[in-house]
Scaffold this motif. Structure first.
Motif, PDB file in Angstrom:
ATOM      1  N   LEU A 279       0.832  -1.195   0.000  1.00  0.00           N
ATOM      2  CA  LEU A 279       0.000   0.000   0.000  1.00  0.00           C
ATOM      3  C   LEU A 279       0.873   1.254   0.000  1.00  0.00           C
ATOM      4  O   LEU A 279       2.010   1.241   0.462  1.00  0.00           O
ATOM      5  N   SER A 280       0.300   2.317  -0.493  1.00  0.00           N
ATOM      6  CA  SER A 280       0.978   3.613  -0.490  1.00  0.00           C
ATOM      7  C   SER A 280       0.928   4.214   0.913  1.00  0.00           C
ATOM      8  O   SER A 280       0.025   3.935   1.708  1.00  0.00           O
ATOM      9  N   TRP A 281       1.913   5.090   1.198  1.00  0.00           N
ATOM     10  CA  TRP A 281       1.930   5.787   2.481  1.00  0.00           C
ATOM     11  C   TRP A 281       0.853   6.863   2.560  1.00  0.00           C
ATOM     12  O   TRP A 281       0.679   7.483   3.611  1.00  0.00           O
ATOM     13  N   LYS A 282       0.139   7.105   1.500  1.00  0.00           N
ATOM     14  CA  LYS A 282      -0.863   8.171   1.491  1.00  0.00           C
ATOM     15  C   LYS A 282      -1.881   7.998   2.618  1.00  0.00           C
ATOM     16  O   LYS A 282      -2.219   8.960   3.321  1.00  0.00           O
ATOM     17  N   LEU A 283      -2.365   6.771   2.825  1.00  0.00           N
ATOM     18  CA  LEU A 283      -3.375   6.541   3.855  1.00  0.00           C
ATOM     19  C   LEU A 283      -2.812   6.767   5.250  1.00  0.00           C
ATOM     20  O   LEU A 283      -3.523   7.219   6.148  1.00  0.00           O
ATOM     21  N   TRP A 284      -1.532   6.438   5.442  1.00  0.00           N
ATOM     22  CA  TRP A 284      -0.921   6.694   6.755  1.00  0.00           C
ATOM     23  C   TRP A 284      -0.926   8.190   7.039  1.00  0.00           C
ATOM     24  O   TRP A 284      -1.282   8.617   8.140  1.00  0.00           O
ATOM     25  N   TRP A 285      -0.551   8.979   6.049  1.00  0.00           N
ATOM     26  CA  TRP A 285      -0.515  10.424   6.241  1.00  0.00           C
ATOM     27  C   TRP A 285      -1.914  11.006   6.412  1.00  0.00           C
ATOM     28  O   TRP A 285      -2.107  11.963   7.167  1.00  0.00           O
ATOM     29  N   LEU A 286      -2.899  10.429   5.733  1.00  0.00           N
ATOM     30  CA  LEU A 286      -4.270  10.895   5.936  1.00  0.00           C
ATOM     31  C   LEU A 286      -4.728  10.593   7.361  1.00  0.00           C
ATOM     32  O   LEU A 286      -5.414  11.407   7.988  1.00  0.00           O
ATOM     33  N   GLY A 287      -4.361   9.403   7.878  1.00  0.00           N
ATOM     34  CA  GLY A 287      -4.673   9.093   9.266  1.00  0.00           C
ATOM     35  C   GLY A 287      -3.970  10.035  10.228  1.00  0.00           C
ATOM     36  O   GLY A 287      -4.544  10.460  11.242  1.00  0.00           O
ATOM     37  N   ALA A 288      -2.723  10.379   9.921  1.00  0.00           N
ATOM     38  CA  ALA A 288      -1.974  11.312  10.762  1.00  0.00           C
ATOM     39  C   ALA A 288      -2.636  12.692  10.751  1.00  0.00           C
ATOM     40  O   ALA A 288      -2.769  13.338  11.803  1.00  0.00           O
ATOM     41  N   CYS A 289      -3.049  13.149   9.580  1.00  0.00           N
ATOM     42  CA  CYS A 289      -3.747  14.436   9.483  1.00  0.00           C
ATOM     43  C   CYS A 289      -5.057  14.406  10.258  1.00  0.00           C
ATOM     44  O   CYS A 289      -5.461  15.416  10.860  1.00  0.00           O
ATOM     45  N   THR A 290      -5.724  13.260  10.265  1.00  0.00           N
ATOM     46  CA  THR A 290      -6.966  13.115  11.011  1.00  0.00           C
ATOM     47  C   THR A 290      -6.733  13.324  12.499  1.00  0.00           C
ATOM     48  O   THR A 290      -7.529  13.972  13.188  1.00  0.00           O
ATOM     49  N   PHE A 291      -5.634  12.772  13.014  1.00  0.00           N
ATOM     50  CA  PHE A 291      -5.313  12.984  14.433  1.00  0.00           C
ATOM     51  C   PHE A 291      -5.102  14.465  14.723  1.00  0.00           C
ATOM     52  O   PHE A 291      -5.620  14.998  15.713  1.00  0.00           O
ATOM     53  N   VAL A 292      -4.358  15.153  13.860  1.00  0.00           N
ATOM     54  CA  VAL A 292      -4.105  16.581  14.067  1.00  0.00           C
ATOM     55  C   VAL A 292      -5.418  17.356  14.051  1.00  0.00           C
ATOM     56  O   VAL A 292      -5.673  18.212  14.916  1.00  0.00           O
ATOM     57  N   LEU A 293      -6.279  17.065  13.072  1.00  0.00           N
ATOM     58  CA  LEU A 293      -7.558  17.773  12.975  1.00  0.00           C
ATOM     59  C   LEU A 293      -8.421  17.532  14.208  1.00  0.00           C
ATOM     60  O   LEU A 293      -9.110  18.445  14.683  1.00  0.00           O
ATOM     61  N   SER A 294      -8.401  16.311  14.724  1.00  0.00           N
ATOM     62  CA  SER A 294      -9.205  16.021  15.917  1.00  0.00           C
ATOM     63  C   SER A 294      -8.723  16.821  17.116  1.00  0.00           C
ATOM     64  O   SER A 294      -9.535  17.274  17.940  1.00  0.00           O
ATOM     65  N   GLN A 295      -7.414  17.017  17.234  1.00  0.00           N
ATOM     66  CA  GLN A 295      -6.881  17.753  18.383  1.00  0.00           C
ATOM     67  C   GLN A 295      -7.091  19.254  18.265  1.00  0.00           C
ATOM     68  O   GLN A 295      -7.077  19.955  19.273  1.00  0.00           O
ATOM     69  N   VAL A 296      -7.278  19.734  17.042  1.00  0.00           N
ATOM     70  CA  VAL A 296      -7.571  21.153  16.860  1.00  0.00           C
ATOM     71  C   VAL A 296      -8.848  21.540  17.607  1.00  0.00           C
ATOM     72  O   VAL A 296      -8.968  22.645  18.153  1.00  0.00           O
ATOM     73  N   GLY A 297      -9.809  20.618  17.648  1.00  0.00           N
ATOM     74  CA  GLY A 297     -11.025  20.875  18.415  1.00  0.00           C
ATOM     75  C   GLY A 297     -10.967  20.324  19.826  1.00  0.00           C
ATOM     76  O   GLY A 297     -11.480  20.932  20.770  1.00  0.00           O
ATOM     77  N   HIS A 298     -10.314  19.169  19.990  1.00  0.00           N
ATOM     78  CA  HIS A 298     -10.329  18.462  21.277  1.00  0.00           C
ATOM     79  C   HIS A 298      -9.588  19.230  22.370  1.00  0.00           C
ATOM     80  O   HIS A 298     -10.109  19.413  23.478  1.00  0.00           O
ATOM     81  N   ILE A 299      -8.382  19.690  22.072  1.00  0.00           N
ATOM     82  CA  ILE A 299      -7.576  20.346  23.096  1.00  0.00           C
ATOM     83  C   ILE A 299      -8.217  21.657  23.577  1.00  0.00           C
ATOM     84  O   ILE A 299      -8.370  21.868  24.797  1.00  0.00           O
ATOM     85  N   PRO A 300      -8.636  22.576  22.671  1.00  0.00           N
ATOM     86  CA  PRO A 300      -9.310  23.786  23.169  1.00  0.00           C
ATOM     87  C   PRO A 300     -10.606  23.486  23.920  1.00  0.00           C
ATOM     88  O   PRO A 300     -10.923  24.166  24.911  1.00  0.00           O
ATOM     89  N   PHE A 301     -11.354  22.476  23.474  1.00  0.00           N
ATOM     90  CA  PHE A 301     -12.599  22.122  24.165  1.00  0.00           C
ATOM     91  C   PHE A 301     -12.312  21.706  25.604  1.00  0.00           C
ATOM     92  O   PHE A 301     -13.006  22.139  26.540  1.00  0.00           O
ATOM     93  N   ASN A 302     -11.300  20.854  25.794  1.00  0.00           N
ATOM     94  CA  ASN A 302     -10.960  20.419  27.149  1.00  0.00           C
ATOM     95  C   ASN A 302     -10.454  21.584  28.003  1.00  0.00           C
ATOM     96  O   ASN A 302     -10.824  21.723  29.173  1.00  0.00           O
ATOM     97  N   LEU A 303      -9.593  22.432  27.411  1.00  0.00           N
ATOM     98  CA  LEU A 303      -8.978  23.510  28.185  1.00  0.00           C
ATOM     99  C   LEU A 303      -9.983  24.586  28.600  1.00  0.00           C
ATOM    100  O   LEU A 303      -9.990  25.041  29.747  1.00  0.00           O
ATOM    101  N   PHE A 304     -10.835  24.983  27.664  1.00  0.00           N
ATOM    102  CA  PHE A 304     -11.669  26.162  27.893  1.00  0.00           C
ATOM    103  C   PHE A 304     -13.125  25.852  28.245  1.00  0.00           C
ATOM    104  O   PHE A 304     -13.845  26.743  28.710  1.00  0.00           O
ATOM    105  N   ILE A 305     -13.555  24.621  28.019  1.00  0.00           N
ATOM    106  CA  ILE A 305     -14.964  24.297  28.305  1.00  0.00           C
ATOM    107  C   ILE A 305     -15.072  23.151  29.310  1.00  0.00           C
ATOM    108  O   ILE A 305     -15.635  23.315  30.399  1.00  0.00           O
ATOM    109  N   LEU A 306     -14.522  21.978  28.963  1.00  0.00           N
ATOM    110  CA  LEU A 306     -14.753  20.796  29.795  1.00  0.00           C
ATOM    111  C   LEU A 306     -14.076  20.912  31.161  1.00  0.00           C
ATOM    112  O   LEU A 306     -14.718  20.690  32.203  1.00  0.00           O
ATOM    113  N   ASN A 307     -12.790  21.247  31.181  1.00  0.00           N
ATOM    114  CA  ASN A 307     -12.074  21.321  32.462  1.00  0.00           C
ATOM    115  C   ASN A 307     -12.667  22.368  33.409  1.00  0.00           C
ATOM    116  O   ASN A 307     -12.834  22.093  34.606  1.00  0.00           O
TER     117      ASN A 307
END
Length: 290
Positions: A32-60
């Motif tokens: 398989l091409s590494w393309k899917l690995w990088w797409l999965g990696a980008c998915t993690f980054v995108l999830s943290q763009v919302g997750h980290i601020p949500f925890n810091l400023f709302i949930l905590n």
């Protein structure tokens, strides 16, 4: 020489190596091409763009405000479940969005595994780099005057942290790498579960991934706080085995491409030569009515 001078950087290198080794195996084994690995990696980054601020400023802040009003027995479970649910929702819904709009060709078992390996792999790589950075910082400040770095009232606290870092048992210094090793199967399993929402056309598979992610994170937090790091890692190891079982239960062979039909060449058609008709007065007169 203190053995921790080897173990601490080894901890970070093992995190990075586990992610890289899994990616190399999947890409090589399934071609398989590494393309899917990088797409999965980008998915993690995108999830943290919302997750980290949500925890810091709302949930905590919400947990800090309302948790003390709960019975003491319920405070830790509520915090653990809320933190786990936050991670599960942000990461699995982002994974679903990536499958739908970015990784539209990831619809087979092997491709789903590589996509999940990118998500969990980048997380392991980032944490490994942070571990190496912390080691470099601890080496740099090990024998210097701490009062030049922090206010006088914080010197004793910093000194105790440095002493703890350099006095850990060697096996305790490797717990970070062990935790990442146990976390990778979770991301592989979650990637396959979310993929079922497209291959089986049932969104409930996404909620199963959210539930699994929430359960894993919540148990890790709760058992760490109540029974310590070793019990937490033992629990995560058991969940990793459970995740491996799910992975193999969801296994389906990749579709093989259909062989190209062996079409025989069409026979050449030969037509008799067209006979020329002489242009006589009688033939021209007759052609007027054709």
């Amino acid at each position: 020489m203190n053995i921790l001078n080897i173990i601490h950087p080894l901890n970070g290198l093992l995190m990075i190596g586990a992610a890289a080794g899994l990616a190399l195996y999947l890409t090589h084994h399934f071609k398989l091409s590494w393309k899917l690995w990088w797409l999965g990696a980008c998915t993690f980054v995108l999830s943290q763009v919302g997750h980290i601020p949500f925890n810091l400023f709302i949930l905590n802040p919400l947990l800090g405000k309302h948790t003390p009003s709960l019975p003491e027995l319920w405070q830790l479970p509520v915090v653990a479940i809320c933190l786990g649910l936050s991670a599960g929702l942000f990461e699995e819904l982002t994974r679903y969005a990536s499958y739908r709009w970015l990784a539209r060709d990831a619809r087979t078992w092997s491709r789903g595994l590589l996509f999940g390996a990118g998500h969990g792999g980048l997380e392991a790589v980032i944490l490994g780099i942070l571990v190496l950075y912390a080691y470099a910082q601890m080496v740099a400040i090990k024998d210097i005057d701490l009062s030049a770095l922090v206010p006088v009232e914080q010197v004793s606290l910093l000194r105790s942290q440095i002493q703890l870092y350099w006095s850990l048992p060697w096996y305790a210094a490797l717990l970070g790498a062990v935790e990442r090793l146990f976390a990778l199967p979770l991301h592989l399993t979650a990637a396959l579960l979310v993929m079922q929402a497209f291959t089986r056309r049932r969104f409930r598979w996404v909620w199963l991934a959210v539930l699994l992610h929430t359960l894993t994170n919540a148990l890790g937090v709760y058992i760490f706080e109540t029974s310590g790091a070793y019990a937490a890692e033992l629990t995560l190891g058991g969940l990793a085995l459970f995740n491996l079982l799910i992975i193999f239960l969801l296994r389906q062979p990749d579709p093989t491409p259909l062989p190209e039909p062996n079409l025989a060449p069409l026979p050449s058609l030969e037509y008799p030569p067209i006979q020329e008709i002489p242009e006589t007065t009688e033939n021209l007169e007759a052609s007027r009515y054709l």
